[in-house]
Design a protein around this motif. Structure first.
Motif, short mmCIF file in Angstrom:
data_model
loop_
_atom_site.label_atom_id
_atom_site.label_comp_id
_atom_site.label_asym_id
_atom_site.label_seq_id
_atom_site.Cartn_x
_atom_site.Cartn_y
_atom_site.Cartn_z
N LYS A 23 -12.48 4.31 -28.35
CA LYS A 23 -12.54 5.72 -28.34
C LYS A 23 -12.07 6.08 -26.95
N PRO A 24 -11.25 7.11 -26.71
CA PRO A 24 -10.84 7.77 -25.56
C PRO A 24 -12.35 8.17 -25.01
N GLY A 25 -12.42 8.25 -23.74
CA GLY A 25 -13.46 8.59 -22.86
C GLY A 25 -14.36 7.36 -22.57
N MET A 26 -13.99 5.99 -23.16
CA MET A 26 -14.97 4.84 -22.74
C MET A 26 -14.58 4.44 -21.56
N THR A 27 -15.61 3.60 -20.92
CA THR A 27 -15.49 3.02 -19.64
C THR A 27 -14.66 1.73 -19.94
N GLU A 28 -14.05 1.13 -18.58
CA GLU A 28 -13.69 0.00 -18.90
C GLU A 28 -14.72 -1.21 -19.12
N ALA A 29 -15.84 -1.20 -18.68
CA ALA A 29 -16.94 -2.21 -19.33
C ALA A 29 -17.12 -2.09 -20.65
N GLN A 30 -17.10 -0.83 -21.22
CA GLN A 30 -17.29 -0.79 -22.75
C GLN A 30 -15.98 -1.34 -23.52
N VAL A 31 -14.89 -1.17 -23.02
CA VAL A 31 -13.62 -1.60 -23.68
C VAL A 31 -13.76 -3.31 -23.45
N ARG A 32 -13.96 -3.78 -22.61
CA ARG A 32 -14.06 -5.24 -22.24
C ARG A 32 -15.03 -5.84 -23.08
N ALA A 33 -16.28 -5.16 -23.22
CA ALA A 33 -17.38 -5.77 -24.10
C ALA A 33 -16.63 -5.89 -25.45
N LEU A 34 -15.96 -4.73 -25.97
CA LEU A 34 -15.63 -4.90 -27.30
C LEU A 34 -14.42 -5.91 -27.26
N ALA A 52 -5.21 4.60 -11.70
CA ALA A 52 -4.71 4.68 -13.20
C ALA A 52 -4.19 3.31 -13.45
N ARG A 53 -4.41 2.80 -14.62
CA ARG A 53 -4.02 1.30 -14.79
C ARG A 53 -3.83 1.26 -16.41
N ILE A 67 -4.85 -0.73 -23.27
CA ILE A 67 -5.53 0.25 -23.12
C ILE A 67 -5.06 1.27 -21.85
N GLU A 68 -4.95 2.22 -21.77
CA GLU A 68 -4.60 3.08 -20.90
C GLU A 68 -5.84 3.74 -20.14
N MET A 69 -6.09 3.44 -18.92
CA MET A 69 -7.14 3.90 -18.09
C MET A 69 -6.85 5.36 -17.32
N GLY A 70 -7.73 5.92 -17.08
CA GLY A 70 -7.31 7.27 -16.28
C GLY A 70 -7.54 6.85 -14.67
N ARG A 71 -7.20 7.98 -13.75
CA ARG A 71 -7.44 7.64 -12.37
C ARG A 71 -8.54 7.33 -12.12
N GLY A 72 -8.90 6.89 -10.69
CA GLY A 72 -9.76 6.38 -10.02
C GLY A 72 -10.58 5.38 -10.74
N PRO A 73 -11.65 4.70 -9.81
CA PRO A 73 -12.40 3.42 -10.14
C PRO A 73 -13.22 3.65 -11.20
N GLY A 75 -12.13 5.69 -13.85
CA GLY A 75 -11.41 5.92 -14.94
C GLY A 75 -11.77 5.69 -16.25
N ARG A 76 -11.58 6.57 -17.35
CA ARG A 76 -12.14 6.47 -18.71
C ARG A 76 -10.73 5.97 -19.65
N VAL A 77 -10.88 5.61 -20.79
CA VAL A 77 -9.90 5.35 -21.58
C VAL A 77 -9.18 6.83 -21.87
N ALA A 78 -7.76 6.82 -21.43
CA ALA A 78 -6.84 7.97 -21.77
C ALA A 78 -6.01 7.78 -22.91
N ALA A 79 -5.86 6.64 -23.38
CA ALA A 79 -4.79 6.10 -24.45
C ALA A 79 -5.05 4.69 -25.08
N ILE A 80 -4.75 4.50 -26.32
CA ILE A 80 -5.00 3.21 -26.72
C ILE A 80 -3.79 2.78 -27.74
N GLY A 81 -2.90 1.66 -27.16
CA GLY A 81 -2.07 1.31 -28.12
C GLY A 81 -2.41 0.64 -29.40
N GLY A 82 -1.40 0.45 -30.17
CA GLY A 82 -1.96 -0.42 -31.41
C GLY A 82 -1.27 -1.70 -31.03
#
Length: 106
Positions: A23-34, A52-53, A67-73, A75-82
């Motif tokens: 989901k948008p707004g997730m942290t990188e740690a949450q994304v990696r855990a999934l 941004a990365r 998974i597109e992450m927003g600015r700064g260390p 940064g939260r999920v800004a976009a999710i590719g398929g």
């Protein structure tokens, strides 16, 4: 004459279930855990010095997702590719990667 009716439920694979939970707004740690439990590899493309990365996860020999992450260390999920076809990755010093044509032009 007998009639056999087979009924099955459409269940998604574990990786599809994990992707559906992104989901948008997730942290990188949450994304990696999934995604890491379902990934073969991962790498990050950094967009300049803003933090941004785009994080790529290789799901199989033939598929990847980003998974597109927003600015700064923080940064939260800004976009999710398929899911998309796996592109070539080139690893660089510092842990970054280039993907696709940028990876093959070296």
């Amino acid at each position: 004459m007998s009639l056999v009716l087979l009924v099955g439920c459409a269940s998604s694979s574990p990786v599809d279930k994990a992707i559906s939970e992104l989901k948008p707004g997730m942290t990188e740690a949450q994304v990696r855990a999934l995604l890491e439990p379902h990934s073969v590899d991962s790498g990050t493309v950094y967009w300049g010095g803003s933090g941004a990365r785009r994080i790529y996860f290789q799901l199989s020999g033939s598929e990847q997702i980003w998974i597109e992450m927003g600015r700064g260390p923080q940064g939260r999920v800004a976009a999710i590719g398929g899911k998309e076809p796996k592109q070539p990755w080139t690893r660089h010093d510092g842990g970054s990667i280039s993907v696709g044509e940028a990876a093959t032009r070296r």
